[in-house]
Structure formats: structure tokens, C-alpha cells
Design an enzyme around this catalytic site. Structure first.
Site, PDB file in Angstrom:
ATOM      1  N   GLU A   1      -2.266   3.586 -23.101  1.00  0.00           N
ATOM      2  CA  GLU A   1      -3.687   3.255 -23.016  1.00  0.00           C
ATOM      3  C   GLU A   1      -3.999   2.066 -23.922  1.00  0.00           C
ATOM      4  O   GLU A   1      -3.578   2.030 -25.083  1.00  0.00           O
ATOM      5  CB  GLU A   1      -4.507   4.493 -23.423  1.00  0.00           C
ATOM      6  CG  GLU A   1      -5.965   4.249 -23.764  1.00  0.00           C
ATOM      7  CD  GLU A   1      -6.785   3.713 -22.593  1.00  0.00           C
ATOM      8  OE1 GLU A   1      -6.666   4.220 -21.477  1.00  0.00           O
ATOM      9  OE2 GLU A   1      -7.552   2.751 -22.822  1.00  0.00           O
TER      10      GLU A   1
ATOM     11  N   SER B   1      -3.496   3.233 -13.362  1.00  0.00           N
ATOM     12  CA  SER B   1      -4.880   3.712 -13.152  1.00  0.00           C
ATOM     13  C   SER B   1      -5.748   3.098 -14.227  1.00  0.00           C
ATOM     14  O   SER B   1      -6.035   3.720 -15.239  1.00  0.00           O
ATOM     15  CB  SER B   1      -4.921   5.238 -13.199  1.00  0.00           C
ATOM     16  OG  SER B   1      -4.173   5.720 -14.319  1.00  0.00           O
TER      17      SER B   1
ATOM     18  N   HIS C   1     -23.201  39.506 -17.764  1.00  0.00           N
ATOM     19  CA  HIS C   1     -22.098  39.856 -18.665  1.00  0.00           C
ATOM     20  C   HIS C   1     -21.029  40.621 -17.903  1.00  0.00           C
ATOM     21  O   HIS C   1     -21.383  41.510 -17.129  1.00  0.00           O
ATOM     22  CB  HIS C   1     -22.605  40.730 -19.807  1.00  0.00           C
ATOM     23  CG  HIS C   1     -21.502  41.176 -20.710  1.00  0.00           C
ATOM     24  ND1 HIS C   1     -20.911  40.333 -21.633  1.00  0.00           N
ATOM     25  CD2 HIS C   1     -20.839  42.369 -20.798  1.00  0.00           C
ATOM     26  CE1 HIS C   1     -19.955  40.990 -22.267  1.00  0.00           C
ATOM     27  NE2 HIS C   1     -19.880  42.231 -21.774  1.00  0.00           N
TER      28      HIS C   1
END
Ligand code: FAD
Ligand code: NAI
Length: 475
Positions: free
Chosen positions: A213, A279, A454
Site C-alpha cells: 500500500e 486494486s 435478546h
């Protein structure tokens, strides 16, 4: 003339096909043109989302998650699996079936709503007599005309200079979704949404995944606390992540790809992988439109210039979805499509850009809507934060998935919810409650006072809302 319509929509992705259906519902005579071909050359409406995006990626994420559960988590439930195997070709064939069901579904919806579908490329011919002529090239070339045009031509993967997609070794999203055997070593350039989702699929199926990155920060657009938690968890799962890199030469050989790059310290490195996914974002599709013929204005990225209402510089020409500014998300494209159809009908279509949720379908899932904590700090807005961990939620414990938390950000004086950030099980579903609440300008206290079933994961949402007022009950 039968080729005269009230509205022509160019592109049948989520922006276009939804705009076409809504316009038809409002009583207009509508044509929708799309050029995507299936493997037999027939029409495949649904755009990137249906063919090589949202739908197929989620199909592969589901299959690989089942495999991962069987391999690593079933034993916790007392289930023994012997001889576990993964047939990747079958997984990909199932994905193709899911895609086809969606293509067929859209063709059915066009028929049901009396939208005329044309298979081929749509391009502007000229503007004349208060209408636009649009040519359809393809097996049956035709010329259509309409007063209103909606351009919804979407986007394509951005290429890295010097690393053209061959879809065999250097893959865009298209190739990444069509791999039929898990690579031993997979490289990914760009740790954005596609990199993380596709990296997850192949990591779960045994690939050693390295993500490179450029930015020094992981998931920079995500709430910092969530991004930090995600980074920790993904690395623990085995994802190799290098931030702050500078990519150099990318060389595809006979068997694999070598990526030369400088790491964050500036040291030269080489990564050798069997396949490489690139990407690094997407670019708008405007090349085939012949925009010049009518003077449709594009920006320097090639995106169609629109105002907040999706109006272009030309009268009665609208543009929606990935081909215009804003987040490249299917639901954003759909909302714009609906709003434009309603505006054409003289109604008040509306899209609240602050209320577009984001979801990253990794495990754990990441979902958010509204402002991040760092954005509120940058704005200098006074806020209160409250969060609740899934480890304290009974349903999460029963599921065997207690990673992550729900976090609320609310205005310090009015208590209005400004942002909700979730990392954990079914975050993609839980975020909808936050969108509804924020659309009605709810306060954190409003959520805290609502009865939630719940045991359910959504009790964590209620507890996070209680946490804003420092009064969680179960933590
Ligand atoms: P598109 O879906 O790109 O559709 C445009 C259509 O127009 C295409 O069919 C194209 O062939 C056609 N076209 C282009 N030019 C012409 C022309 N001149 N004539 C005729 N037809 C033309 N978003 C999400 O919200 N959730 C997700 O989970 C998600 N996952 C994704 C995963 C991947 C791998 C990728 C790549 C994207 C993903 N996205 C996701 C993003 C999403 O796919 C896009 O935001 C969405 O498809 C944009 O819709 P659109 O209608 O603007 O364009
Ligand atoms: P992205 O914008 O999400 O991420 C791209 C990443 O590549 C960024 O982190 C960027 O810093 C990095 N990058 C850019 N240039 C680089 C370079 N030269 N070297 C190394 N890193 C570099 O783009 P991505 O993943 O391609 O996805 C495109 C879009 O598709 C997304 O932004 C999203 O809008 C959409 N999408 C949505 C999904 C979802 O909603 N779940 C899933 C997949 C895609």
C-alpha cells in the site's frame, strides 16, 4: 417512431437499471442500453456490480468463509471434518450461476416494467429539436431518440503504469474473480476495499497474501480506532501488509510476477508472486460515449461533471453512479438513479450523501455511516463517543464470533448521532439501524431507549448508544 422514447438510460448497472425501472414506474417510455456480454455473447445487465463486482465477490467471500469455518472453527462446536477439500472450480462455477441469476432477474424486471432493453454500446449522435439521438452499436445497430438521457456508464479498474492487466498474471477485479486455482503466493497492490476483500478470499483458501500500500496509514478513510483494530486482526490472520511503499517495476514472467518496490524506509525490495491483483481505484467509463458530439462536459479524470442533483452541463442530460463524483458504491448509484427519475417527473428526488453507508465484507466485517472521529476532530466539533465490544454480547459468544465493537459518535450538546462505526459479525446488517436512526436525526438516547431483541447482535448497538452516556448495562 418506435425508437422515440421519453428517457434513454445508457448503462444497466445499479445506477442505470434502477433509474430505468423507476422512470418506467413513473409512466415514461424508457429505453436502457447496455453493452456487457456474458460468456456466450448475450446480454448481461447489472454492470460491474452484478458481473465483476459486488455480487460475485460476495459469492466467493461466502464460499471461502464456509471453508475457513470448516477448517478452523467447526471443531469448537464439536464438529469433526475429515478429508476437507476445496474445489475452487466449483466455487467459481457457483459464483457464475449466482451472477446469471442476477442478470436474468434484471431482464425480467425490464419486461415487468416495460423497459425496452438494447444490447450494445450507446453513444451520442447529436442534439436536435429538444431531443438527443443515441446510436446503439452491436449486433442490431439502431438509432434511438429521447428528450431525457441518463448516463450511467460506470467505471473500470485503474491500471498501474507499466503493469497492464493481462487477467492471467496481473489481475484487475475481473481476473481476480475468475481464478480457478488458489495461488500459492498472491500479491495485491492497494489495501483498499477490493484488495482486502479479494485478498481475504484467496488467503482463506491457502494463498500467502502480501498487500503493498502506498499510503502510510491503513484504511485512511475509516474511523482510526476501527482501522487499527482491523489491521491488527488481518495481520493476525496471516495477511502480510506493507504500508508506505513506492511501487517500481512490475514484471510478468512465464510463471509469475516480480514487483520491485521501495519500502517505507526507502529500502529496495522484491516481491515474487504467482499472481498479482492491482486494486488502486477505478476510473469512470466515458470513452465510448462520444460525449464531444453533444458537448457533454467531463472533468480531468474523465468523470462527467454534475451538480448535487446529477444534472450535467446539458439540458435534460443527467449522470449517476461511478461515472460521476462521490463514492463508487452500488447503493449510491441506485439512490441517484431513483432521484434522477423522480426529478425528470418533476418530483423532489433526494440523496443524503452523509448517509451513504460503507461496508467492507472481510471477516470481521467493517461498516460505517456518517462522520469518523478524526473528521469530527478536524472540524473542531464537540462530540461524545461510546462503544461496546462484541465480547460482552451473549449472541456473539453463542455464535463464536466476539471480535470487534460498535462505536457511536454523538453531538456533545444535542446528542444527535453523527457517526456509527462497526467492526465485527454482521456489521453489514447492523449498520442499517444506524442509517435509519440518522435519517430521522435520532439522538444516541433514542437508540438507547428502544427495546432490542435478546439475544441479538443488535443489542451491542443499543449498548454502544448507552455508552455515549457512560451507562452500559452489560460491560
Ligand atoms: P456499473 O455497475 O459499472 O455499470 C455500468 C454499465 O454500463 C456496465 O454494464 C457497462 O458495460 C455499461 N456501459 C459503459 N459504457 C457504455 C456505453 N457507452 N454503452 C452501453 N453500455 C455501457 N459496491 C457496493 O456498494 N458494495 C459492494 O460490495 C461492492 N463490491 C465491489 C466489488 C468489486 C470487485 C468491484 C470492482 C466493485 C464493487 N462495488 C461495490 C462497486 C460497485 O460495483 C459500483 O459502485 C457500481 O457497480 C456502480 O454502478 P454504476 O451503475 O454506476 O456502474
Ligand atoms: P480503493 O480506492 O478502495 O483503494 C485503493 C488503494 O490503493 C488505496 O488505499 C490507495 O492508497 C492505494 N493505491 C493507489 N495507488 C497506489 C499505488 N501506486 N501503489 C500502492 N497503492 C496504491 O480502490 P479499490 O480497492 O480498487 O476499489 C475501488 C472502489 O470499488 C472502492 O473505492 C469502492 O468504491 C468500490 N468497492 C466497494 C466495495 C464494497 O462496498 N464492499 C468492494 C470493492 C470495491
Amino acid at each position: 417512431m418506435s425508437n422515440q422514447f421519453d428517457v434513454i438510460v445508457i448503462g444497466a448497472g445499479p445506477g442505470g437499471y434502477i433509474a430505468a425501472i423507476r422512470a418506467a414506474q413513473l409512466g415514461f417510455k424508457v429505453a436502457c442500453i447496455d453493452e456487457w456480454k456474458n460468456s456466450k455473447g448475450g446480454p448481461a445487465p447489472g454492470g460491474t456490480c452484478t458481473n465483476v463486482g459486488c455480487i460475485p465477490s460476495k459469492a466467493l467471500l461466502q464460499s471461502s468463509e464456509h471453508y475457513d469455518q470448516a477448517a478452523h472453527h467447526f471443531a469448537d462446536h464439536g464438529i469433526t471434518v475429515e478429508g476437507l477439500k476445496m474445489d475452487v472450480s466449483k466455487m467459481v462455477a457457483r459464483k457464475d450461476t449466482v451472477v446469471k441469476q442476477n442478470n436474468d432477474g434484471i431482464l425480467y424486471l425490464f419486461k415487468k416494467n416495460k423497459v425496452s432493453f438494447f444490447h450494445g454500446r450507446g453513444s451520442f449522435v447529436k442534439a436536435a429539436d429538444g431531443a438527443y439521438e443515441v446510436a446503439v452499436s452491436g449486433d442490431k445497430p439502431e438509432t434511438l431518440s429521447a428528450k431525457h438521457i441518463v448516463v450511467a456508464t460506470g467505471s473500470s479498474a485503474r491500471q498501474l503504469p507499466g503493469a497492464a492487466f493481462d487477467e492471467k498474471l496481473i489481475l484487475s477485479n475481473e481476473g481476480a474473480l475468475a481464478v480457478t486455482e488458489a495461488p500459492k503466493k498472491l500479491g495485491v497492490i492497494g489495501s483498499g476495499v477490493i484488495g482486502l476483500e479479494m485478498g481475504s478470499v484467496w488467503r482463506r483458501l491457502g494463498a500467502e497474501v502480501t498487500v503493498l500500500e502506498a499510503l502510510p496509514t491503513f484504511l485512511a478513510a475509516v474511523d482510526e480506532q476501527v482501522a487499527k483494530e482491523a489491521q491488527k486482526l488481518f495481520v493476525k490472520q496471516g495477511l502480510k501488509l506493507e504500508l508506505g511503499v513506492k511501487i517500481g517495476e512490475v514484471k510478468a514472467g512465464k510463471k509469475g510476477v516480480t514487483v520491485s518496490y521501495a519500502n517505507a524506509k526507502g529500502e529496495e525490495q522484491k516481491l515474487e508472486v504467482d499472481k498479482l491483483i492491482v486494486s488502486i481505484g477505478r476510473v469512470p467509463n466515458t470513452h465510448g460515449l462520444n460525449a464531444e458530439a453533444v458537448g457533454l462536459k467531463l472533468d480531468e479524470r474523465g468523470a462527467i461533471v454534475v451538480d448535487d442533483d446529477c444534472k450535467t452541463n446539458l439540458p435534460n442530460v443527467w449522470a449517476v453512479g461511478d461515472v460521476v463524483r462521490g463514492p463508487m458504491l452500488a447503493h449510491k448509484a441506485e439512490e441517484e438513479g431513483v432521484a434522477v427519475a423522480e426529478r425528470i417527473a418533476g418530483q423532489h428526488g433526494h440523496v443524503d450523501f452523509n448517509l451513504i453507508p460503507w461496508v467492507i465484507y472481510t471477516n470481521p466485517e467493517i461498516a460505517w455511516v456518517g462522520k469518523t472521529e478524526q473528521a469530527l476532530k478536524a472540524e473542531g466539533r464537540a462530540y461524545k463517543a461510546g462503544s461496546f465490544p462484541f465480547i460482552a454480547n451473549g449472541r456473539a459468544r453463542a455464535l463464536g464470533d466476539t471480535t470487534g465493537f460498535v462505536k457511536f459518535l454523538a453531538d456533545a450538546s444535542t446528542d444527535e448521532i453523527l457517526g456509527v462505526h462497526i467492526i465485527g459479525p454482521f456489521a453489514s446488517e447492523l449498520i442499517a439501524e444506524a442509517c435509519v436512526a440518522m435519517a430521522f436525526k435520532a439522538s444516541a438516547e433514542d437508540i438507547a431507549r428502544i427495546c432490542h431483541a435478546h439475544p441479538s447482535l443488535s443489542e451491542s448497538t443499543k449498548e454502544a448508544a448507552l455508552a455515549v452516556d457512560k451507562r452500559t448495562l452489560n460491560f
